[in-house]
Motif scaffolding. Structure first.
Motif, short mmCIF file in Angstrom:
data_model
loop_
_atom_site.label_atom_id
_atom_site.label_comp_id
_atom_site.label_asym_id
_atom_site.label_seq_id
_atom_site.Cartn_x
_atom_site.Cartn_y
_atom_site.Cartn_z
N ARG A 173 -5.31 1.70 7.34
CA ARG A 173 -5.98 2.51 8.28
C ARG A 173 -7.36 3.00 7.32
N LEU A 176 -9.78 0.04 7.34
CA LEU A 176 -10.48 -0.17 8.69
C LEU A 176 -11.34 1.06 8.81
N VAL A 181 -12.49 -4.76 6.69
CA VAL A 181 -11.85 -5.56 7.60
C VAL A 181 -11.47 -6.65 6.90
N LEU A 223 -11.73 2.88 13.71
CA LEU A 223 -12.61 1.88 12.97
C LEU A 223 -13.93 2.53 12.75
N LYS A 224 -14.60 1.83 11.75
CA LYS A 224 -15.97 2.36 11.21
C LYS A 224 -16.91 1.95 12.45
N TYR A 228 -19.70 -6.15 13.88
CA TYR A 228 -18.49 -6.89 13.47
C TYR A 228 -18.97 -8.46 14.01
N LEU A 280 -11.18 -8.98 14.39
CA LEU A 280 -12.32 -8.63 13.82
C LEU A 280 -12.25 -9.56 12.29
N TYR A 283 -17.50 -7.23 8.74
CA TYR A 283 -18.34 -6.06 8.98
C TYR A 283 -19.68 -6.44 8.43
#
Length: 334
Positions: A173, A176, A181, A223-224, A228, A280, A283
């Protein structure tokens, strides 16, 4: 092979699944540490020529005990079930986790759930498994209970990555949330994937030449925000490369709802209402507020090319990754 089943609790288990080898845990993420437990259960089931079943709990127990602290679920129930099916299990028992269920003593959990409800022949758990009221049951008490009730117990050690650090859902977590990713995929053993309905939007992307499939993720999704490189799987199974934005669209909207918006390459059609999945792969950059639509479109074109370059060189991380993020793409290219 019999159809994979999602069962809403341990009561009324189909006759052909009684006496199964049972892996127990929350398994949020079905990451490599979980896969070590799950793989051992599958091995034992094959050796004993018995079905293999996963006992998990919905909602996640933390949602019951700490409702004020929403948990970023790596794998909500439907995605978890899909991963378990791909791994080769016959069924998942999604036991409703309530205050009442949590009040079962460790002894009653074994007697009513494992021995009575499931009729387990063998149980596989992780080193940190606890059960029953107040987490009163441990791997040691489970082994003793198994001997009394006639089922075997296997307890798996902690699973560490190549750097010697224990693989955990909380660690994934954090990764992410930082946009890492690729590193998260290394711990998961497959590309992180979200699944949701495609919803209607303002259709601004279409007017800019970048029509997108929009998905609303759970509010607690950690998620940031950013751009992606992704693969997009339609409900029918077909797979497409794409580039996705997760965030609030600061250039065109003030304080908008966070959306995952995917521009699907080489696709022209209507996706509204379909339940689709997005995996994903990388990034690319953070979310930026541009000074107008022209620089936004120019950057989107650069994002598209960067995503295509990244995706052209990716390879499956595992058999699970192959099934989730690669299999149909190979079929489509023929």
């Amino acid at each position: 092979m019999a159809e994979f089943l999602r069962l809403p609790g341990y009561a009324n288990i189909p006759a052909h699944l009684r006496g199964a080898v049972v892996a127990i845990g929350n398994f949020d993420g079905v990451h490599r540490g979980h896969q070590a437990v799950l793989s051992r259960a599958l091995e034992i089931a094959a050796e004993m020529r018995l079905p293999a079943v996963v006992l998990t709990f919905e909602p996640h127990p933390r949602a019951v005990f700490r409702p004020d602290a929403p948990l970023f679920r790596l794998t909500p129930a439907p995605m978890k079930a899909r991963l378990l099916e791909v791994l080769g299990f016959d069924a998942v028992v999604e036991q409703p986790f309530t205050r009442e269920f949590s009040s079962l003593s460790a002894e009653r959990f074994v007697a009513e759930v494992l021995a009575g409800g499931l009729g387990a022949s063998h149980v596989v758990v992780g080193y940190d498994f606890h059960y029953g009221k107040g987490r009163g049951g441990s791997p040691e008490t489970l082994a003793a209970a198994g001997a009394a009730y006639g089922f075997g117990v296997t307890v798996m050690d902690a699973f560490s990555d190549e750097g010697g650090e224990v693989v955990s859902s909380s660690r994934i977590r954090v990764l992410l949330g930082e946009g890492e990713v690729t590193e998260a995929a290394g711990l998961l053993g497959y590309r992180f994937t979200v699944k949701a309905d495609v919803t209607g939007g303002r259709k601004l992307g279409r007017t800019l030449g970048f029509p997108t499939a929009n998905m609303e993720l759970a509010e607690e999704a950690g998620l940031k925000h950013g751009i992606y490189a992704v693969r997009f799987r339609r409900a029918g199974g077909t797979l497409h490369d794409g580039v996705a934005s997760f965030g609030r669209r600061p250039t065109v909207e003030e304080n908008g709802t966070a959306l995952l918006e995917t521009f699907v390459f080489d696709f022209d059609g209507d996706l509204y209402g379909e339940t689709c999945a997005v995996s994903l792969f990388g990034y690319l950059r953070g979310e930026v507020k541009f000074d107008g639509l022209e620089p936004l479109v120019a950057q989107m074109k650069r994002d598209e090319e960067e995503a295509k370059t990244l995706l052209a060189g990716v390879r499956p991380l595992s058999e699970l990754d192959l099934e989730i993020a690669f299999e149909e793409l190979a079929d489509n290219s023929e």
